[in-house]
Design a protein around this motif. Sequence first.
Motif, PDB file in Angstrom:
ATOM      1  N   ASN A 137       0.778  -1.271  -0.082  1.00 37.55           N
ATOM      2  CA  ASN A 137      -0.085   0.150  -0.024  1.00 37.55           C
ATOM      3  C   ASN A 137       1.044   1.215   0.054  1.00 37.55           C
ATOM      4  N   VAL A 138       1.599   1.274  -0.977  1.00 37.01           N
ATOM      5  CA  VAL A 138       2.608   2.481  -1.038  1.00 37.01           C
ATOM      6  C   VAL A 138       1.892   3.919  -1.102  1.00 37.01           C
ATOM      7  N   ALA A 139       0.826   3.708  -1.868  1.00 30.23           N
ATOM      8  CA  ALA A 139      -0.002   5.196  -1.762  1.00 30.23           C
ATOM      9  C   ALA A 139      -0.292   5.567  -0.441  1.00 30.23           C
ATOM     10  N   ALA A 140      -0.758   4.704   0.289  1.00 27.40           N
ATOM     11  CA  ALA A 140      -1.177   5.133   1.614  1.00 27.40           C
ATOM     12  C   ALA A 140       0.003   5.969   2.443  1.00 27.40           C
ATOM     13  N   SER A 141       1.143   5.579   2.238  1.00 23.94           N
ATOM     14  CA  SER A 141       2.151   6.453   3.074  1.00 23.94           C
ATOM     15  C   SER A 141       2.147   7.884   2.804  1.00 23.94           C
ATOM     16  N   GLU A 142       1.460   8.311   1.536  1.00 25.78           N
ATOM     17  CA  GLU A 142       1.295   9.984   1.500  1.00 25.78           C
ATOM     18  C   GLU A 142       0.377  10.253   2.309  1.00 25.78           C
ATOM     19  N   LYS A 143      -0.351   9.567   3.287  1.00 22.43           N
ATOM     20  CA  LYS A 143      -1.211   9.857   4.345  1.00 22.43           C
ATOM     21  C   LYS A 143      -0.762  10.260   5.503  1.00 22.43           C
ATOM     22  N   VAL A 144       0.547  10.048   5.510  1.00 22.63           N
ATOM     23  CA  VAL A 144       1.427  10.183   6.764  1.00 22.63           C
ATOM     24  C   VAL A 144       2.269  11.615   6.404  1.00 22.63           C
ATOM     25  N   LEU A 145       1.658  12.471   7.432  1.00 22.18           N
ATOM     26  CA  LEU A 145       2.162  13.868   7.366  1.00 22.18           C
ATOM     27  C   LEU A 145       3.257  14.369   8.531  1.00 22.18           C
ATOM     28  N   LEU A 146       4.507  14.652   8.102  1.00 23.44           N
ATOM     29  CA  LEU A 146       5.340  14.966   9.321  1.00 23.44           C
ATOM     30  C   LEU A 146       5.284  16.501   9.453  1.00 23.44           C
ATOM     31  N   THR A 185      14.827  13.051   0.802  1.00 24.09           N
ATOM     32  CA  THR A 185      14.788  11.562   1.045  1.00 24.09           C
ATOM     33  C   THR A 185      13.622  11.123   1.740  1.00 24.09           C
ATOM     34  N   LEU A 186      12.889  12.308   2.452  1.00 20.29           N
ATOM     35  CA  LEU A 186      11.353  11.645   2.895  1.00 20.29           C
ATOM     36  C   LEU A 186      10.315  11.560   1.772  1.00 20.29           C
ATOM     37  N   ALA A 187      10.474  12.700   0.960  1.00 17.44           N
ATOM     38  CA  ALA A 187       9.655  12.545  -0.415  1.00 17.44           C
ATOM     39  C   ALA A 187       9.965  11.402  -1.498  1.00 17.44           C
ATOM     40  N   SER A 188      11.089  11.081  -1.788  1.00 19.10           N
ATOM     41  CA  SER A 188      11.464  10.299  -2.836  1.00 19.10           C
ATOM     42  C   SER A 188      11.604   8.879  -2.406  1.00 19.10           C
ATOM     43  N   LYS A 189      12.169   8.676  -1.424  1.00 24.60           N
ATOM     44  CA  LYS A 189      12.203   7.238  -0.745  1.00 24.60           C
ATOM     45  C   LYS A 189      11.365   6.766  -0.054  1.00 24.60           C
ATOM     46  N   PHE A 190      10.525   7.562   0.630  1.00 23.70           N
ATOM     47  CA  PHE A 190       9.499   7.389   1.580  1.00 23.70           C
ATOM     48  C   PHE A 190       8.034   7.813   1.276  1.00 23.70           C
ATOM     49  N   HIS A 191       8.013   8.690   0.355  1.00 23.82           N
ATOM     50  CA  HIS A 191       6.667   9.148  -0.103  1.00 23.82           C
ATOM     51  C   HIS A 191       5.932   9.631   0.856  1.00 23.82           C
ATOM     52  N   LEU A 192       6.520  10.521   1.687  1.00 26.70           N
ATOM     53  CA  LEU A 192       5.792  11.156   2.877  1.00 26.70           C
ATOM     54  C   LEU A 192       5.511  12.707   2.323  1.00 26.70           C
ATOM     55  N   SER A 193       4.300  13.006   2.758  1.00 27.30           N
ATOM     56  CA  SER A 193       3.637  14.446   2.273  1.00 27.30           C
ATOM     57  C   SER A 193       4.514  15.452   3.369  1.00 27.30           C
ATOM     58  N   ASP A 194       4.592  16.629   2.314  1.00 25.27           N
ATOM     59  CA  ASP A 194       5.259  17.497   2.895  1.00 25.27           C
ATOM     60  C   ASP A 194       4.429  18.746   3.202  1.00 25.27           C
ATOM     61  N   ALA A 195       3.167  18.577   3.364  1.00 17.49           N
ATOM     62  CA  ALA A 195       1.915  19.490   3.700  1.00 17.49           C
ATOM     63  C   ALA A 195       2.291  20.272   5.118  1.00 17.49           C
TER      64      ALA A 195
END
Length: 248
Positions: A93-102, A118-128
């Motif tokens: 569920n890679v797309a779901a990792s974009e629902k994790v906001l730091l 690194t957070l964006a490209s490797k772990f697909h985390l939102s920067d919102a």
Amino acid sequence: MTILPSPLKSTLAIISITATVMLSNEKSHVHSLSQSIVAVGLNAALQKRFILPPKVTLEPGNVHRSQSVETGVGGKGQDVGVALSCLMKHDGNVAASEKVLLAQFLGQGPEGDTVSDTLASKFHLSDALTVRNKAPLRTCTTIVASDCATELVETSGEVSGEEMEELNAKIDELTKENGKACGVCIMGSMPPGCKEDTYADLTTRLAGVDTLVLIDSVIGLTPLLSALKTIFNEKDEKSVGGAVLKLN
């Protein structure tokens, strides 16, 4: 509120938050806060591992040459974000990792750029909820020898009142449009410039009666617990939220 003395149990709490999000509507927008986890990690770092050759021990006052140097992401909140991303990726569920906001401050400059990329490209985390503050991002270096590891931790740069207000505004914009967060993780220390009630204020902005809050910090704990009491006093029999406090 549940108090868990075991680090393992706090890990299970993180996994339970993950499961909640993964069972939610996968088609929801990446910035739909009610379907997202917010990891509050205000004290981020660029993490370096200075690895000595095999069988070499660390000797104070001596010159040491590395066999290799590894660079990654540091900070408790960032570790939670990375762990959640890896768990979701493991379950396909890679797309779901974009629902994790730091919710984080990443200093301007090459160190902050490296962590952000690194957070964006490797772990697909939102920067919102990321604020690029003016102070340089600290670097934490672990010297890895054959018999031990030694940690060198730089002092964190100060966060200004304007930069804190920028983070608050980002949070308020998301909560106004999408409600409170599904999960909130309050992790680690705060950089200079943050007030004692910063975690309490951020939690009040992010969490509602249906939010699961995980706390792994002793900073600003008294105002934070008071804020949680106020939030969950509004619970009824249909509310699913609560708080978990990890004690080492």
